[in-house]
Write a protein that holds these residues in place. Sequence first.
Motif, PDB file in Angstrom:
ATOM      1  N   GLU A  66       7.644   9.770   7.564  1.00  0.00           N
ATOM      2  CA  GLU A  66       7.795   9.756   9.608  1.00  0.00           C
ATOM      3  C   GLU A  66       9.217   8.988  10.418  1.00  0.00           C
ATOM      4  O   GLU A  66       9.257   9.839  10.839  1.00  0.00           O
ATOM      5  N   THR A  67      10.078   8.063   9.044  1.00  0.00           N
ATOM      6  CA  THR A  67      10.877   7.774   9.829  1.00  0.00           C
ATOM      7  C   THR A  67      12.197   8.413   9.285  1.00  0.00           C
ATOM      8  O   THR A  67      13.541   8.073   9.878  1.00  0.00           O
ATOM      9  N   GLY A  68      12.419   8.602   7.499  1.00  0.00           N
ATOM     10  CA  GLY A  68      13.289   8.969   7.722  1.00  0.00           C
ATOM     11  C   GLY A  68      14.321   8.016   6.688  1.00  0.00           C
ATOM     12  O   GLY A  68      14.817   8.204   6.400  1.00  0.00           O
ATOM     13  N   GLU A  69      13.085   6.895   7.171  1.00  0.00           N
ATOM     14  CA  GLU A  69      14.366   5.671   6.980  1.00  0.00           C
ATOM     15  C   GLU A  69      14.244   5.811   4.627  1.00  0.00           C
ATOM     16  O   GLU A  69      13.356   6.175   4.493  1.00  0.00           O
ATOM     17  N   ASP A  70      15.056   4.813   4.454  1.00  0.00           N
ATOM     18  CA  ASP A  70      15.862   4.514   3.254  1.00  0.00           C
ATOM     19  C   ASP A  70      14.559   4.026   2.288  1.00  0.00           C
ATOM     20  O   ASP A  70      13.640   2.868   2.767  1.00  0.00           O
ATOM     21  N   LEU A  71      13.562   5.023   1.196  1.00  0.00           N
ATOM     22  CA  LEU A  71      12.824   3.661   1.042  1.00  0.00           C
ATOM     23  C   LEU A  71      12.321   3.164   0.562  1.00  0.00           C
ATOM     24  O   LEU A  71      11.937   2.044   0.528  1.00  0.00           O
ATOM     25  N   PHE A  72      13.258   2.449  -0.372  1.00  0.00           N
ATOM     26  CA  PHE A  72      13.621   0.980  -1.201  1.00  0.00           C
ATOM     27  C   PHE A  72      14.359   0.111  -0.236  1.00  0.00           C
ATOM     28  O   PHE A  72      13.215  -1.032   0.340  1.00  0.00           O
ATOM     29  N   GLY A  73      14.773   0.831   1.929  1.00  0.00           N
ATOM     30  CA  GLY A  73      14.583  -0.187   2.415  1.00  0.00           C
ATOM     31  C   GLY A  73      12.942  -0.587   3.521  1.00  0.00           C
ATOM     32  O   GLY A  73      12.905  -1.465   3.574  1.00  0.00           O
ATOM     33  N   LEU A  74      12.689   0.115   3.455  1.00  0.00           N
ATOM     34  CA  LEU A  74      11.192   0.741   3.698  1.00  0.00           C
ATOM     35  C   LEU A  74      10.238  -0.956   2.804  1.00  0.00           C
ATOM     36  O   LEU A  74       9.406  -1.359   3.516  1.00  0.00           O
ATOM     37  N   VAL A  75      10.291  -0.934   1.357  1.00  0.00           N
ATOM     38  CA  VAL A  75       9.919  -1.371   0.863  1.00  0.00           C
ATOM     39  C   VAL A  75      10.440  -2.953   0.589  1.00  0.00           C
ATOM     40  O   VAL A  75       9.600  -3.324   0.923  1.00  0.00           O
ATOM     41  N   ARG A  76      11.469  -3.204   0.963  1.00  0.00           N
ATOM     42  CA  ARG A  76      11.772  -4.352   0.652  1.00  0.00           C
ATOM     43  C   ARG A  76      10.815  -4.654   2.248  1.00  0.00           C
ATOM     44  O   ARG A  76      10.720  -5.679   2.228  1.00  0.00           O
TER      45      ARG A  76
ATOM     46  N   TYR B 122       0.601  -0.850  -0.027  1.00  0.00           N
ATOM     47  CA  TYR B 122       0.236  -0.378   0.034  1.00  0.00           C
ATOM     48  C   TYR B 122       1.173   1.223   0.107  1.00  0.00           C
ATOM     49  O   TYR B 122       1.518   1.816   0.688  1.00  0.00           O
ATOM     50  N   ARG B 123       0.989   1.897  -1.354  1.00  0.00           N
ATOM     51  CA  ARG B 123       1.878   3.142  -1.704  1.00  0.00           C
ATOM     52  C   ARG B 123       1.578   4.402  -0.136  1.00  0.00           C
ATOM     53  O   ARG B 123       2.515   4.570   0.474  1.00  0.00           O
ATOM     54  N   GLU B 124       0.130   4.342  -0.091  1.00  0.00           N
ATOM     55  CA  GLU B 124       0.527   5.775   0.539  1.00  0.00           C
ATOM     56  C   GLU B 124       0.523   5.657   2.275  1.00  0.00           C
ATOM     57  O   GLU B 124       1.675   6.175   2.972  1.00  0.00           O
ATOM     58  N   PRO B 125       0.388   4.394   2.445  1.00  0.00           N
ATOM     59  CA  PRO B 125       1.062   4.235   3.932  1.00  0.00           C
ATOM     60  C   PRO B 125       2.724   3.636   4.495  1.00  0.00           C
ATOM     61  O   PRO B 125       2.854   4.115   5.306  1.00  0.00           O
ATOM     62  N   ILE B 126       3.058   3.339   3.017  1.00  0.00           N
ATOM     63  CA  ILE B 126       4.124   3.160   3.001  1.00  0.00           C
ATOM     64  C   ILE B 126       5.338   4.199   2.895  1.00  0.00           C
ATOM     65  O   ILE B 126       5.835   4.657   3.362  1.00  0.00           O
ATOM     66  N   LEU B 127       4.358   5.300   1.946  1.00  0.00           N
ATOM     67  CA  LEU B 127       4.598   6.893   2.000  1.00  0.00           C
ATOM     68  C   LEU B 127       5.017   7.484   3.162  1.00  0.00           C
ATOM     69  O   LEU B 127       6.415   8.096   3.441  1.00  0.00           O
TER      70      LEU B 127
END
Length: 130
Positions: free
Chosen positions: A95-105, A85-90
Amino acid sequence: MRHNTPPSLEDILELAEQALAAMPAVLREQVRGTAIIVEDMPDDETLEEMGIEEPWELTGLYRGVPLTQKSVLDTPREPDTILLYREPILLEWIETGEDLFGLVRNVLIHEIGHHFGLSDADIDRLEKEN
């Protein structure tokens, strides 16, 4: 991946495909045939089914029969699906500043864990060990 606009559904899918391609071949083989779909938000029916009131809390969902419950005698069903789910991931990304690739992974790996029949508690424990 740099973004001047919010990452699209296609951008998130591309990140998920890159994350899957980087996983060990033995793991990729186990999820072959599982569809990865990116949607903006979970629908009301899914939220109700999951008992989730706040749609922003659901970043991913596995739909299917876990490998631990499959049998060669089963009649074919709809393919197993991992929904991201794109919007909750974004939102979590912002909010966390985590790397987007790492978060999706991480979301993808969590949902693959459900494909293997692991509970949320099992997955959380494994994540803390690594």
